[in-house]
Design an enzyme around this catalytic site. Structure first.
Site, PDB file in Angstrom:
ATOM      1  N   HIS A 165       0.807  -1.213   0.000  1.00 31.40           N
ATOM      2  CA  HIS A 165       0.000   0.000   0.000  1.00 31.40           C
ATOM      3  C   HIS A 165       0.845   1.270   0.000  1.00 31.40           C
ATOM      4  O   HIS A 165       0.335   2.357  -0.286  1.00 31.40           O
ATOM      5  CB  HIS A 165      -0.993  -0.003   1.177  1.00 31.40           C
ATOM      6  CG  HIS A 165      -0.375   0.250   2.523  1.00 31.40           C
ATOM      7  ND1 HIS A 165      -0.088  -0.763   3.417  1.00 31.40           N
ATOM      8  CD2 HIS A 165      -0.005   1.390   3.143  1.00 31.40           C
ATOM      9  CE1 HIS A 165       0.417  -0.248   4.521  1.00 31.40           C
ATOM     10  NE2 HIS A 165       0.485   1.063   4.376  1.00 31.40           N
ATOM     11  N   ASP A 195       0.218  -7.646   1.316  1.00 33.11           N
ATOM     12  CA  ASP A 195       0.609  -6.250   1.554  1.00 33.11           C
ATOM     13  C   ASP A 195       2.120  -6.090   1.668  1.00 33.11           C
ATOM     14  O   ASP A 195       2.625  -5.390   2.545  1.00 33.11           O
ATOM     15  CB  ASP A 195      -0.070  -5.680   2.799  1.00 33.11           C
ATOM     16  CG  ASP A 195       0.015  -4.150   2.838  1.00 33.11           C
ATOM     17  OD1 ASP A 195       0.177  -3.546   1.764  1.00 33.11           O
ATOM     18  OD2 ASP A 195      -0.061  -3.569   3.946  1.00 33.11           O
ATOM     19  N   SER A 278       4.724   2.697   7.868  1.00 35.81           N
ATOM     20  CA  SER A 278       4.399   1.514   7.078  1.00 35.81           C
ATOM     21  C   SER A 278       5.572   1.112   6.197  1.00 35.81           C
ATOM     22  O   SER A 278       6.144   1.947   5.490  1.00 35.81           O
ATOM     23  CB  SER A 278       3.179   1.790   6.193  1.00 35.81           C
ATOM     24  OG  SER A 278       2.028   1.951   6.972  1.00 35.81           O
TER      25      SER A 278
END
Length: 437
Positions: A165, A195, A278
């Site tokens: 993402h 992911d 992230s």
């Protein structure tokens, strides 16, 4: 009819929320100077970013790389002795100093689509025969920030692990290393379901002295983790550069849902993981990567719940992506095409209509390559040669690296009775000229 109206309301609500969220992020990054700083970096690196760089890969022919291994001789490594945290001392400077050369910040630009008024369903209704409703979409760009981990290298490239993402639908990727030097990057492979993604930087694009200051991360075994064990998180929090937080493993094998995507087998930690973290590293007491930071549970009532992907569960994927050979973008005259009309099935539609995410094959063009294959209308394409496909944009971007006459393998979901079953379809691509004929 009630279900359709519910779907309309959900899509409308999501469009409004998405627009507000995107504009809010723009305001934050602008206020903190991230947008201006990023724009300056991109301007300086534009000449370095080849227009032929693409997100498509094929398997390398030379000696494969392996994550966690370095080409440097006498590489001291970044693992440290398990002593500071295990004895109750909260000084993690040794872990941070050893691991920091393996960490990077990632910046890019994402294009968002929204509607000024009306329902704005666009192509959404075309699958089910409703046609376009509302005004034409409007697009705007916003800078994005994330983190990454240098996990492998070969003679020509550095391979960097991050979250899917972080890089999905993102262009003009720029990496900032721990010594504050920068370089352009391209996506080698990504898996939306897990992911995770791997991006690469050409060593020829590194500034002088950068290679001497960076290091391939040491990769540990997340299966050895225990609840209560101390961990360290490093990432590009809020896009403000690399920073360090400390916590413990709060729980193992946890599940989390975000944007309609459910992630399982996650590590839960109370180490602060904020926007921008992230793709960063979760480290054990020896400074080894045991997780890829994924998200923080967002709630006004809940604090101290961050999640990371266990590194052992994605080692094989990261190795596979690291060993892909980046394809060069071919000319439109050479490019291969499948010959379909497709429609995106996003997370909201997937939830409403109980369908897999991907590209819904709305129509197969007569005599096109797709018509000569086992592909069927109403199939949902989820992968091309192992690369995740979540939209027509994904599919078109991947195909830019393939010439007509080449064969691709599509992974599709096909409705069999009341369930979608996985199928593999091989298609020999044709040129645009052949399709026009």
């Amino acid at each position: 009819m009630k279900k359709f109206l519910k779907g309309v309301l959900i899509v409308l609500f999501a469009a409004v929320v998405g627009a507000v969220a995107g504009l809010s992020m723009y305001g934050v990054t602008k206020a903190t100077g991230v947008l201006d700083a990023y724009s300056n970096v991109v301007a300086e690196l534009k000449d370095q970013i080849s227009p032929d760089d693409t997100t498509v890969g094929s398997e390398k022919e030379d000696k494969p790389v392996k994550i966690g291994e370095s080409l440097k001789k006498d590489e001291p490594g970044n693992a440290v002795t398990k002593k500071a945290l295990s004895t109750g001392v909260t000084d993690v400077s040794a872990i941070a100093n050893a691991a920091m050369p393996s960490m990077v910040s990632i910046a890019g630009v994402t294009e968002y689509e929204t509607y000024s008024n009306g329902l704005g369903l666009g192509g959404f209704g075309s699958i089910f025969g409703f046609g376009d409703i509302g005004n034409m979409p409007q697009t705007y760009e916003t800078p994005t920030a994330g983190s990454g981990i240098i996990i492998a290298e070969d003679e020509d490239e550095l391979m960097i692990a991050t979250n899917n993402h972080v890089v999905q639908d993102t262009k003009d990727l720029v990496i900032t290393f721990s010594d504050d030097t920068t370089a352009p990057a391209v996506v080698k492979g990504r898996d939306a379901e897990k992911d995770v993604a791997v991006i690469s930087v050409k060593k020829s694009d590194l500034e002088e002295g950068t290679y001497d200051n960076i290091r391939v991360a040491k990769v540990g075994d997340s299966e050895d983790l225990e609840v209560g064990e101390w961990v360290v998180a490093i990432g590009n929090a809020l896009g403000e550069g690399l920073s360090v937080t400390v916590g413990v493993v709060s729980a193992l094998d946890k599940s989390m849902e975000a944007e309609g995507q459910v992630s399982n087998n996650l590590i839960q930690t109370d180490a602060a993981i904020n926007p921008g973290n992230s793709g960063g590293a979760l480290l054990n007491e020896a400074g080894e990567v045991i997780g890829i930071n994924e998200a923080k549970y967002a709630s006004a009532q809940i604090e101290g719940m961050g999640f990371a992907i266990p590194i052992s569960s994605v080692k094989d994927i990261l190795n596979d992506f690291s060993n892909l050979e980046a394809r060069e973008e071919v000319s439109e005259e050479e490019q291969g095409f499948i010959g379909i009309q497709g429609q995106n099935i996003d997370s909201q539609m997937a939830e409403i209509y109980d369908m897999p995410q991907g590209v819904y094959v709305f129509k197969i063009i007569e005599k096109a390559p797709a018509a000569k294959s086992d592909l069927q209308e109403k199939d949902i394409i989820t992968k091309l040669d192992g690369q995740s496909v979540r939209s027509m944009e994904d599919l078109q971007s991947l195909l830019k690296g393939y010439k007509s006459g080449e064969e691709v393998i599509l992974t599709v979901k096909r409705l069999e009775g009341e369930k979608y079953e996985g199928k593999v379809v091989k298609i020999k691509l044709a040129s645009k000229e052949e399709l026009d004929d």
